[in-house]
Design a protein around this motif. Structure first.
Motif, PDB file in Angstrom:
ATOM      1  N   ALA A 113     -92.035  84.248  92.438  1.00 31.22           N
ATOM      2  CA  ALA A 113     -91.440  83.519  91.316  1.00 31.22           C
ATOM      3  C   ALA A 113     -90.677  82.297  91.804  1.00 31.22           C
ATOM      4  CB  ALA A 113     -90.512  84.444  90.533  1.00 31.22           C
ATOM      5  N   ASP A 114     -89.979  82.430  92.918  1.00 34.12           N
ATOM      6  CA  ASP A 114     -89.244  81.297  93.487  1.00 34.12           C
ATOM      7  C   ASP A 114     -90.191  80.162  93.840  1.00 34.12           C
ATOM      8  OD1 ASP A 114     -87.100  79.845  94.498  1.00 34.12           O
ATOM      9  OD2 ASP A 114     -87.287  80.704  96.493  1.00 34.12           O
ATOM     10  N   HIS A 115     -91.306  80.500  94.499  1.00 40.04           N
ATOM     11  CA  HIS A 115     -92.284  79.471  94.853  1.00 40.04           C
ATOM     12  C   HIS A 115     -92.875  78.821  93.605  1.00 40.04           C
ATOM     13  CE1 HIS A 115     -92.025  80.219  99.082  1.00 40.04           C
ATOM     14  NE2 HIS A 115     -92.507  81.457  99.002  1.00 40.04           N
ATOM     15  N   GLY A 116     -93.134  79.627  92.581  1.00 40.32           N
ATOM     16  CA  GLY A 116     -93.675  79.069  91.343  1.00 40.32           C
ATOM     17  C   GLY A 116     -92.706  78.105  90.679  1.00 40.32           C
ATOM     18  N   ALA A 117     -91.424  78.470  90.637  1.00 41.35           N
ATOM     19  CA  ALA A 117     -90.420  77.584  90.025  1.00 41.35           C
ATOM     20  C   ALA A 117     -90.271  76.301  90.824  1.00 41.35           C
ATOM     21  CB  ALA A 117     -89.093  78.316  89.925  1.00 41.35           C
ATOM     22  N   ARG A 118     -90.360  76.387  92.146  1.00 41.99           N
ATOM     23  CA  ARG A 118     -90.284  75.187  92.981  1.00 41.99           C
ATOM     24  C   ARG A 118     -91.444  74.253  92.685  1.00 41.99           C
ATOM     25  NH1 ARG A 118     -86.932  75.505  97.638  1.00 41.99           N
ATOM     26  NH2 ARG A 118     -85.869  77.529  97.791  1.00 41.99           N
ATOM     27  N   ALA A 127     -87.397  65.972  85.152  1.00 41.29           N
ATOM     28  CA  ALA A 127     -86.896  66.844  84.095  1.00 41.29           C
ATOM     29  C   ALA A 127     -86.001  67.932  84.687  1.00 41.29           C
ATOM     30  CB  ALA A 127     -88.057  67.487  83.339  1.00 41.29           C
ATOM     31  N   ALA A 128     -84.852  68.108  84.115  1.00 41.89           N
ATOM     32  CA  ALA A 128     -83.945  69.180  84.536  1.00 41.89           C
ATOM     33  C   ALA A 128     -84.115  70.340  83.566  1.00 41.89           C
ATOM     34  CB  ALA A 128     -82.507  68.687  84.551  1.00 41.89           C
ATOM     35  N   VAL A 129     -85.057  71.222  83.883  1.00 43.62           N
ATOM     36  CA  VAL A 129     -85.359  72.340  83.003  1.00 43.62           C
ATOM     37  C   VAL A 129     -84.462  73.515  83.401  1.00 43.62           C
ATOM     38  CG1 VAL A 129     -87.148  73.870  82.126  1.00 43.62           C
ATOM     39  CG2 VAL A 129     -87.735  71.542  82.817  1.00 43.62           C
ATOM     40  N   ALA A 130     -83.500  73.816  82.547  1.00 47.68           N
ATOM     41  CA  ALA A 130     -82.509  74.840  82.874  1.00 47.68           C
ATOM     42  C   ALA A 130     -83.166  76.192  83.120  1.00 47.68           C
ATOM     43  CB  ALA A 130     -81.485  74.934  81.751  1.00 47.68           C
TER      44      ALA A 130
END
Length: 444
Positions: A113-118, A127-130
């Motif tokens: 999940a971390d790699h996907g969000a990166r 874009a700053a997607v919270a």
């Protein structure tokens, strides 16, 4: 080709971290939605005995991934497909997972999940997607927990369970030994779930494991350059199949299910013979140009043998409780304060239901087979070519077992126990031949 949960997650990580990856944001968020679904299943089943920081953090990560998955429409794509297959596999195996397994899977999912969000941040640099920031924050929190309390080797082993092909190969396409090993374990699981494992299936699985162990011992002896180790690592552990000849389950011969245990056991044996020859001759193996490939194949198959032994141990435990097996009373282990009815059965030469301690000899032999198979797998893993491990968690588990204090003495004791049990069983068969359908050489 057979795969595993870890291989699926590794493929997902490889795609999301590659600098050349071209992906649609909808594909990334679709993958995160599936990871959130898998994480939610782990937290629902429980990572700890009660409410804890670990449980809360993982639940918040699951919710964050699910929220991100709703931000863009689901359009599918390779990332979504990989994460979806992984989530489906986790869902299918949830019923057999304990807390240690769930924690190991949660840590692996958090990393993905971390790699996907990166990757999503790279696709949307302005874009700053919270919601994406929340995924990264909670994934980092899970990873910090994992550093403080890493998954155990036995818990992480669930990531390396082989997943077979959805169906047999097409006409003209032969299954590999790894495919057959994965399908054999899956067929055993199906039979155990439906309480439909016959003694014939048990013997077929044991015979296939014996053949695989013998080939593995030959390959590791050549690959490691130490042919003196072959006798110690030979297939004595799996000769416990002879012990089962004491029993029968009353099942009449029936057509072989092409997707069942017997069929896949035969396929595993046949594919190994086709690859390595009929007797795995050491001198012939030494001259093979493809020895590294053969070693990798044998490595993946051998890593599954202790898993196979675990499934068979479940079957023996179930038989000991339900009295599904029968045997001549005089062939069963002697007991203290033998009941009068059992004494009469022994004197009269009757066949009786085998329950409880009647199957202890077979259960102990399986325990020994598991230990000796783990030792053999560790030897193969050490002899295999140095490259990224396809089953690194299982390899770590077997290495831990092999290096535990007193492991050498225990392995010799296990080998001695199996040899003694086999000798007693053969002696009993010479004195009291089994009933029709209940004995003879292991055939499948």
């Amino acid at each position: 080709m057979a795969t595993s949960l870890q291989q699926l997650l590794d493929a997902l990580t490889e795609r999301t971290t590659a600098s050349t990856t071209v992906a649609a944001i909808e594909d990334v968020t679709g993958a995160l939605a599936h990871l959130g679904r898998a994480l939610a299943g782990m937290t629902q089943d429980g990572l700890t005995a009660g409410v804890s920081h670990r449980q809360q953090t993982a639940a918040e990560l699951a919710a964050a991934c699910t929220t991100v998955g709703r931000l863009w429409p689901r359009t599918g794509g390779p990332l979504t497909d990989l994460a979806g297959v992984a989530a489906d596999l986790i869902g299918r195996d949830r019923a057999t997972m304990g807390r240690a397994h769930r924690w190991a899977v949660t840590v692996a999912l958090a990393e993905a999940a971390d790699h996907g969000a990166r990757l999503a941040h790279r696709l949307l640099p302005q874009a700053a997607v919270a919601e994406l920031a929340a995924v990264r924050r909670m994934a980092a929190a899970v990873e910090r927990d994992a550093q403080a309390d890493p998954p155990t080797a036995s818990g992480a082993a669930v990531l390396d369970r082989l997943v077979p092909r959805p169906a047999r190969p097409r006409r003209g396409e032969e299954p590999t030994a790894v495919d057959a090993a994965a399908a054999l374990t899956a067929a055993l699981d199906r039979a155990l779930r439906t309480d439909g494992l016959a003694l014939r299936d048990f013997r077929a699985a044991v015979a296939a494991a014996e053949i695989a162990s013998d080939y593995a011992a030959s390959v590791v002896a050549v690959a490691a350059g130490d042919e003196s180790m072959r006798p110690l690592l030979a297939a004595v552990a799996w000769e416990l199949g002879r012990i089962s000849m004491t029993f029968d389950d009353g099942h009449q011969a029936r057509p072989t299910d092409p997707h069942g245990v017997v069929s896949w056991a035969r396929t595993l044996a046949d594919t190994l013979r086709n690859d390595l020859g009929s007797h795995a001759d050491l001198s012939a193996l030494r001259d093979r140009a493809d020895l590294p490939r053969l070693t990798r194949t044998v490595q993946q198959v051998t890593n599954q043998l202790p898993v196979l032994a675990d499934r068979l141990a479940v079957a023996v435990d179930r038989w000991s409780r339900n009295g599904q097996l029968y045997a001549a009373a005089r062939d069963l282990p002697r007991m203290d304060n033998m009941p009068e009815d059992r004494v009469r059965d022994v004197i009269a030469g009757r066949r009786v239901q085998a329950r409880g301690a009647d199957l202890d000899r077979l259960g102990r032999a399986l325990t020994s087979a598991t230990a000796l198979a783990s030792s053999l797998a560790d030897a193969v893993n050490r002899a295999a070519p140095a490259e990224p491990q396809s089953q690194r968690h299982l390899a770590g588990l077997y290495a831990e077992r092999a290096r535990a204090p007193g492991s050498g003495e225990r392995l010799l004791s296990h080998a001695d126990n199996v040899a003694q049990a086999i000798a007693r069983s053969r002696c009993a068969q010479r004195i009291n031949p089994p009933a029709p359908g209940g004995g003879g050489p292991p055939s499948y």
